[in-house]
Design an enzyme around this catalytic site. Structure first.
Site, PDB file in Angstrom:
ATOM      1  CG  ASP A  67      -0.304  -0.415   2.506  1.00 20.20           C
ATOM      2  OD1 ASP A  67       0.945  -0.361   2.580  1.00 20.20           O
ATOM      3  OD2 ASP A  67      -1.019  -0.784   3.431  1.00 20.20           O
ATOM      4  CG  ASN A 130      -8.934  -1.705  11.975  1.00 21.83           C
ATOM      5  OD1 ASN A 130      -7.942  -2.300  11.539  1.00 21.83           O
ATOM      6  ND2 ASN A 130      -9.478  -0.671  11.355  1.00 21.83           N
ATOM      7  CG  HIS A 132      -5.948  -2.324   8.814  1.00 21.75           C
ATOM      8  ND1 HIS A 132      -6.009  -0.994   9.152  1.00 21.75           N
ATOM      9  CD2 HIS A 132      -4.648  -2.663   8.972  1.00 21.75           C
ATOM     10  CE1 HIS A 132      -4.804  -0.578   9.481  1.00 21.75           C
ATOM     11  NE2 HIS A 132      -3.970  -1.569   9.390  1.00 21.75           N
ATOM     12  CD  GLU A 137      -8.654   0.652   7.568  1.00 22.09           C
ATOM     13  OE1 GLU A 137      -8.831  -0.179   8.480  1.00 22.09           O
ATOM     14  OE2 GLU A 137      -7.767   1.534   7.604  1.00 22.09           O
TER      15      GLU A 137
END
Ligand code: PGA
Length: 236
Positions: A67, A130, A132, A137
């Site tokens: 990313d 979380n 991800h 996400e």
């Protein structure tokens, strides 16, 4: 899923580096998928040492990062290009042209570029608090390819530490390899260290496979190993 629990991040990072080195020594023109973040730094240091000691060569390796932020120039201190150059590429014998990061410009072709290189032999992953993976996400589709992604509030807060603690300085969008692109890798290793990852690791390993926890899809990958420290393994 194979789960390996280590006393601390030193040992886990060394084990991760050993897997990467074995991959490259077994196939010198390996295609690697690489992450940024705090988690892989010690692994990269170990790889740099191994390269300097002649135990591995990246001369024929190709890399594709997971990313990149949108809106930061590649020379910006916090761009992932700069992170990779500083933490790994500048210190090993890789050919810079063989290192790739996604961008708004190449997003539509990024998966094709990976396929044209032969596909990812080994994808190295971190994980967000979380759940991800890369910037995929919670709530994102499992069949996604490389795409532009709004960064979740929780992730912006997590990453503010790299931007003087100021959430306003954290980019709000990124380009990320999709879940499908990650799952296409022939082998995956995921690293997670510290208490901030305990719940995410529990959900990844023991939870339902759900888009609410993107990493839970890894339960369905045929060759995925988790290298985690005791703190991250705290709820298993
Ligand atoms: P970290 O980030 O390695 O900085 O904890 C991991 C991630 O968000 O994927």
């Amino acid at each position: 899923m194979i789960i390996k629990i280590f006393k601390n991040d030193e040992f886990a990072s060394r084990a991760a580096a050993d897997i990467i080195i074995a991959q490259i020594n077994g196939k010198p023109n390996s295609v690697l998928g690489l992450p940024t973040g705090g988690t892989p730094v010690k692994t990269y240091q170990t790889l740099i040492n191994a390269c300097n000691e002649g135990r591995v060569s990246f001369k024929n390796v190709k890399t594709f990062n997971l990313d990149e932020y949108i809106g930061l120039h590649p020379t910006h201190e916090q761009s992932y290009r700069n992170f990779m150059n500083t933490n790994l590429f500048n210190h090993i014998d890789i050919v810079m042209e063989n290192t790739h990061l996604p961008s708004e410009e190449n997003a539509a072709n990024y998966d094709e570029m990976i396929n044209a290189a032969g596909g990812l032999d080994l994808q190295v992953l971190g994980i967000g608090g979380n759940g991800h993976i890369a910037f995929n996400e919670p709530g994102g589709a499992f069949d996604s390819l490389t795409h532009k992604q709004a960064i979740a509030e929780a992730t912006i807060r997590d990453n503010a530490r790299f931007f003087d603690g100021d959430i306003d300085k954290v980019p709000k969008f990124a380009v990320t390899l999709g879940i499908k692109g990650i799952m296409n890798a022939r082998k995956i290793i995921l690293l997670a260290f510290g208490k901030g990852k305990t719940q995410a690791i529990y959900d990844t390993v023991r939870g339902q496979v759900t888009t609410n926890v993107p990493s839970s899809i890894l339960q369905l990958h045929p060759n995925c190993t988790l290298l985690i420290d005791e703190a991250a393994a705290g709820m298993l």
